[in-house]
Enzyme design. Sequence first.
Site, PDB file in Angstrom:
ATOM      1  N   ASP A 262       0.844  -1.199   0.000  1.00 28.55           N
ATOM      2  CA  ASP A 262       0.000   0.000   0.000  1.00 28.55           C
ATOM      3  C   ASP A 262       0.880   1.250   0.000  1.00 28.55           C
ATOM      4  O   ASP A 262       1.365   1.675   1.045  1.00 28.55           O
ATOM      5  CB  ASP A 262      -0.912  -0.021   1.245  1.00 28.55           C
ATOM      6  CG  ASP A 262      -1.842   1.196   1.293  1.00 28.55           C
ATOM      7  OD1 ASP A 262      -1.916   1.935   0.283  1.00 28.55           O
ATOM      8  OD2 ASP A 262      -2.489   1.398   2.344  1.00 28.55           O
ATOM      9  N   LYS A 269       1.612   7.922   0.421  1.00 28.09           N
ATOM     10  CA  LYS A 269       2.003   7.954   1.832  1.00 28.09           C
ATOM     11  C   LYS A 269       3.376   8.604   1.977  1.00 28.09           C
ATOM     12  O   LYS A 269       4.173   8.564   1.049  1.00 28.09           O
ATOM     13  CB  LYS A 269       2.089   6.520   2.374  1.00 28.09           C
ATOM     14  CG  LYS A 269       0.759   5.850   2.635  1.00 28.09           C
ATOM     15  CD  LYS A 269       0.963   4.459   3.228  1.00 28.09           C
ATOM     16  CE  LYS A 269      -0.357   3.743   3.440  1.00 28.09           C
ATOM     17  NZ  LYS A 269      -1.221   4.368   4.456  1.00 28.09           N
ATOM     18  N   ASP A 280       0.181  -5.001   4.648  1.00 21.41           N
ATOM     19  CA  ASP A 280      -1.217  -4.621   4.426  1.00 21.41           C
ATOM     20  C   ASP A 280      -2.042  -5.764   3.816  1.00 21.41           C
ATOM     21  O   ASP A 280      -3.195  -5.574   3.458  1.00 21.41           O
ATOM     22  CB  ASP A 280      -1.275  -3.366   3.539  1.00 21.41           C
ATOM     23  CG  ASP A 280      -2.490  -2.499   3.831  1.00 21.41           C
ATOM     24  OD1 ASP A 280      -3.092  -2.674   4.905  1.00 21.41           O
ATOM     25  OD2 ASP A 280      -2.840  -1.663   2.974  1.00 21.41           O
ATOM     26  N   ARG A 343     -11.159  -0.444   2.100  1.00 23.50           N
ATOM     27  CA  ARG A 343     -12.620  -0.520   2.054  1.00 23.50           C
ATOM     28  C   ARG A 343     -13.124  -0.657   0.614  1.00 23.50           C
ATOM     29  O   ARG A 343     -14.186  -1.239   0.364  1.00 23.50           O
ATOM     30  CB  ARG A 343     -13.221   0.711   2.756  1.00 23.50           C
ATOM     31  CG  ARG A 343     -12.853   2.023   2.110  1.00 23.50           C
ATOM     32  CD  ARG A 343     -13.043   3.207   3.041  1.00 23.50           C
ATOM     33  NE  ARG A 343     -11.951   3.339   4.016  1.00 23.50           N
ATOM     34  CZ  ARG A 343     -11.878   4.279   4.942  1.00 23.50           C
ATOM     35  NH1 ARG A 343     -12.833   5.173   5.053  1.00 23.50           N
ATOM     36  NH2 ARG A 343     -10.859   4.335   5.772  1.00 23.50           N
TER      37      ARG A 343
HETATM   38  N1  BES Z   1      -3.333   0.147   5.256  1.00 25.74           N
HETATM   39  C1  BES Z   1      -3.692   1.434   5.735  1.00 25.74           C
HETATM   40  C2  BES Z   1      -3.972   1.439   7.244  1.00 25.74           C
HETATM   41  C3  BES Z   1      -2.748   1.399   8.128  1.00 25.74           C
HETATM   42  C4  BES Z   1      -2.004   2.533   8.335  1.00 25.74           C
HETATM   43  C5  BES Z   1      -2.409   0.241   8.780  1.00 25.74           C
HETATM   44  C6  BES Z   1      -0.914   2.490   9.178  1.00 25.74           C
HETATM   45  C7  BES Z   1      -1.339   0.208   9.633  1.00 25.74           C
HETATM   46  C8  BES Z   1      -0.570   1.338   9.822  1.00 25.74           C
HETATM   47  C9  BES Z   1      -4.950   1.920   5.039  1.00 25.74           C
HETATM   48  O1  BES Z   1      -5.067   1.532   3.725  1.00 25.74           O
HETATM   49  C10 BES Z   1      -4.898   3.415   5.060  1.00 25.74           C
HETATM   50  O2  BES Z   1      -4.021   3.948   4.455  1.00 25.74           O
HETATM   51  N2  BES Z   1      -5.831   4.029   5.775  1.00 25.74           N
HETATM   52  C11 BES Z   1      -5.859   5.431   5.903  1.00 25.74           C
HETATM   53  C12 BES Z   1      -7.282   5.879   5.793  1.00 25.74           C
HETATM   54  C13 BES Z   1      -7.441   7.364   5.662  1.00 25.74           C
HETATM   55  C14 BES Z   1      -6.890   7.827   4.333  1.00 25.74           C
HETATM   56  C15 BES Z   1      -8.901   7.721   5.782  1.00 25.74           C
HETATM   57  C16 BES Z   1      -5.259   5.797   7.250  1.00 25.74           C
HETATM   58  O3  BES Z   1      -5.498   5.071   8.223  1.00 25.74           O
HETATM   59  O4  BES Z   1      -4.526   6.776   7.321  1.00 25.74           O
HETATM   60 ZN    ZN Z   2      -4.143  -0.194   3.173  1.00 22.82          ZN
HETATM   61 MN    MN Z   3      -4.086   2.864   2.386  1.00 21.33          MN
END
Ligand code: BES
Ligand code: ZN
Ligand code: MN
Length: 485
Positions: A262, A269, A280, A343
Site C-alpha cells: 500500500d 504515503k 497490508d 474498504r
Molecule cells: N493500510 C492502511 C492502514 C494502516 C495505516 C495500517 C498504518 C497500519 C498502519 C490503510 O489503507 C490506510 O491507508 N488508511 C488510511 C485511511 C485514511 C486515508 C482515511 C489511514 O489510516 O490513514
Molecule cells: Zn491499506
Molecule cells: Mn491505504
Amino acid sequence: MDFTASSASLLNIKADSLILATGSQLQNSAAELDKSLDGAISSLVKAGDFSGKAGQSLVIHIPGASGKRIILVGTDGATTAQQQIKVIEAGASALLKTASTKAVWAGEGLSDDAEWEASIVARSVQTASYKYDSGKKAKPQKLKSVTYWASSKAGANAAKKGLAYGVSVGNGMNTARQLGNLPANICTPTYLANQAKALAKGQGKVTTTVLTEAEMKKLKMGSLLSVSAGSDQPAKLIVIKYQGTKASVAPVVLVGKAVTFDTGGISLKPGGGMDEMKYDMCGGASVMGVMNALIENQLPVNVVGIIPATENMPNGQATKPGDVVTSMSGQTIEILNTDAEGRLILCDALTYAGRFKPDTVIDIATLTGAVIGALGKVTAGLLSNDDELAEALLASGTKSGDRAWRMPLWEEYDELLKSNFADMANIGGPQAGTITAACFLARFTLKYKWAHLDVAGTAWVSGAQKGATGRPVPILMEYIRSKAS
Ligand code: BES
Ligand code: ZN
Ligand code: MN
C-alpha cells in the site's frame, strides 16, 4: 514437532528438559519432583533465584544427568486466561532458547482446563519455533517432541484434543506470519493466489478458485478494480472453500484484505516506515492461516475464505482523488483519498460474499491507522451489525488471548460519509477513522450477520522485533470451533 499427552509418573517420562510451571508454593508433582532432587527447586525459591511470579523463568541443570534441565516458569498471580497464556508463552520461549530435543511440559496449578491449557502450550511452542523462511536452507529444528503431562488419565485425554487443535492454530499463525513477512516483490497477488491453490492440492474438503481482473470486470467490481488500476500487477480475487460438513450447513465466510503493498496510490504515503505496508495483506494472510489450520484439524464446519488481493500503486492509470466508481452492489463511491483503498476492495468482496448464503461474514483488515490511536497494538477493533455475533467474537478473543474490543456503528458516524457526487465518499474526515471505515463497509453488508476486525495494530509489530504476529488466526479459529460444537 510431535505433541503427545501422558499421565505417567512425571519422574518416569524420558526427556532432556522439563518445563515446570509453578508458583513459589510447590504443590503435588512440583513438590514430588523437588523431593526427588533433594530440594533443588525449593532451595532456589528460598534463595530468591526463583520467585514464582508469573512470567519469570529460570533454567536449572540437574547435576549428574548431563544435558538435562528443568525450566521453571512462574505462575503466581496468573489468574486470567490472558495472564496464563503469557506464562505459557514465556515457558515456550525459554524452551526454544535451549538445545532441548525432547521436552515434558508440566503445569502445576496453572489452569483447571487441561484441554485449553494444552492447546495453548502446543500453539506457543509452535509459534516460538517459527523462523522466517527466506528460501535459503535453514538449520533443522532441534526440538522434536513435547509431552504434555497431566495428573490424571482424563486430563491427558482432554489434553490430547487440545494439543491437536493448538498445533493447527500455531501452524496457521505461522502460515500467516510467513506470508506477511515476505517482501512485496515476492508476495504479489499472483503469489498469494498460487499459495491458495497449493493449499487446496490433494485436499478433498478444499477447493480454490481465482478470479482474474476480466472476471471481476464482468461481475462489475468497479470499486475493487479502481484500486488495482494503478498497478502493473494484476489483482486476484481468491476464493477458498473448506467443506467439513453437510453442504446444507450455511458457511462462515471470512473476507481478508490483501493489499500486498500500500503506497497510498496518488494520495501517496510519506516515506518513513513505508516498508511496513507490505503487511497490508495480513487480513488475507490470516484467512490463509485459518484455512491451513482447518485442513490440519479437519473441523466439521463449512468456511469460505475470500481474499481480494491487489497492490495500491500510483501509475498513469491510477485512480485520482475525486474519481467516482460504481461498486458491484450498484452503489457509487467518490474516492476522495486513494489511500483509503482497503474498504474499496472489501466492499466488492463483501457483496460477492452474499453469493454463499452465509451464516455469518467476518472481514479482517489492516484497515485504519486510527485503530492504533484508539486501541494501540493490544487489541483488534471489532465492529458488527449483530450483538450476538459481537459477543461470541469477544468471548473467542478472551479465550484465545487474541482479544478484540467493540466500537459503535452509529448513524451519526455514517453521516460523515456523505458525498455531493456519489452515494458515498470513501473517507469520513479526520475523526473516528476506524468507525467511519466500518460504516462504509456496513453499507455493503445489510443482507447478513457481519463483523469487522480492524487488525492494523495487532497483525504485526514494528521496531527491532519487526514481524507479523499471526493474529487474528487464534480468535477466528476459536470462533469457528465454537460453531462446530
Ligand atoms: N493500510 C492502511 C492502514 C494502516 C495505516 C495500517 C498504518 C497500519 C498502519 C490503510 O489503507 C490506510 O491507508 N488508511 C488510511 C485511511 C485514511 C486515508 C482515511 C489511514 O489510516 O490513514
Ligand atoms: Zn491499506
Ligand atoms: Mn491505504
